[in-house]
Scaffold this motif. Structure first.
Motif, PDB file in Angstrom:
ATOM      1  N   ILE A 178       0.875  -1.170   0.000  1.00  0.00           N
ATOM      2  CA  ILE A 178       0.000   0.000   0.000  1.00  0.00           C
ATOM      3  C   ILE A 178       0.912   1.219   0.000  1.00  0.00           C
ATOM      4  O   ILE A 178       1.653   1.422   0.956  1.00  0.00           O
ATOM      5  N   PRO A 179       0.895   2.042  -1.043  1.00  0.00           N
ATOM      6  CA  PRO A 179       1.796   3.200  -1.100  1.00  0.00           C
ATOM      7  C   PRO A 179       1.584   4.137   0.092  1.00  0.00           C
ATOM      8  O   PRO A 179       0.462   4.350   0.547  1.00  0.00           O
ATOM      9  N   ASP A 180       2.680   4.695   0.590  1.00  0.00           N
ATOM     10  CA  ASP A 180       2.629   5.533   1.774  1.00  0.00           C
ATOM     11  C   ASP A 180       1.902   6.857   1.551  1.00  0.00           C
ATOM     12  O   ASP A 180       1.477   7.494   2.505  1.00  0.00           O
ATOM     13  N   PHE A 181       1.744   7.296   0.302  1.00  0.00           N
ATOM     14  CA  PHE A 181       1.075   8.569   0.067  1.00  0.00           C
ATOM     15  C   PHE A 181      -0.435   8.481   0.248  1.00  0.00           C
ATOM     16  O   PHE A 181      -1.118   9.493   0.311  1.00  0.00           O
ATOM     17  N   ILE A 182      -0.990   7.276   0.359  1.00  0.00           N
ATOM     18  CA  ILE A 182      -2.419   7.120   0.625  1.00  0.00           C
ATOM     19  C   ILE A 182      -2.648   7.419   2.104  1.00  0.00           C
ATOM     20  O   ILE A 182      -2.038   6.788   2.965  1.00  0.00           O
TER      21      ILE A 182
END
Length: 126
Positions: free
Chosen positions: A50-54
């Motif tokens: 899960i990308p950290d920018f979410i």
């Protein structure tokens, strides 16, 4: 608070190294070794599921999955192996960072993503 986060990050790195060294020990059961390598590779990899920018959920994998995986591996590994691995991790954590190893991990993840994309496109076209 910043010092606490830095300390916890160093602890997480040390636990990850411990799991990595435990996975390389022949006294560790093969299934635990496989799980340990997966957890260590994921923890040290710059790429997340899960990308950290979410917002919020982007950090959940780092805050939940990695510590749970590390704890599971430590629990399933024989105690004498963990003690030996902790000693190796302590020694390794004083060494300088390897940028070539980081580049290798990035290249492996890029190849895996490319192969997955190619496979997905072949399914879409069929």
């Amino acid at each position: 608070m910043l010092n606490t986060l830095k300390t916890q990050a160093k602890q997480l790195k040390k636990h990850t190294l411990t799991v990595y060294f435990a996975a390389r020990d022949p006294r560790t059961p093969i299934l635990v070794r496989t799980l340990a390598l997966i957890v260590a590779a994921y923890a040290l990899s710059p790429i997340d599921l899960i990308p950290d920018f979410i917002p919020i959920i982007g950090y959940l994998d780092d805050l939940i999955l990695i510590p749970m995986g590390l704890a599971l591996v430590v629990r399933l590994t024989p105690p004498e192996v963990i003690e030996s691995a902790r000693a190796q991790a302590q020694q390794a954590s004083t060494k300088p960072v390897s940028y070539s190893a980081a580049a290798f991990v990035i290249v492996v993840w890029l190849i895996v993503m490319w192969l997955f994309g190619k496979w997905t496109l072949s399914l879409v076209r069929a």
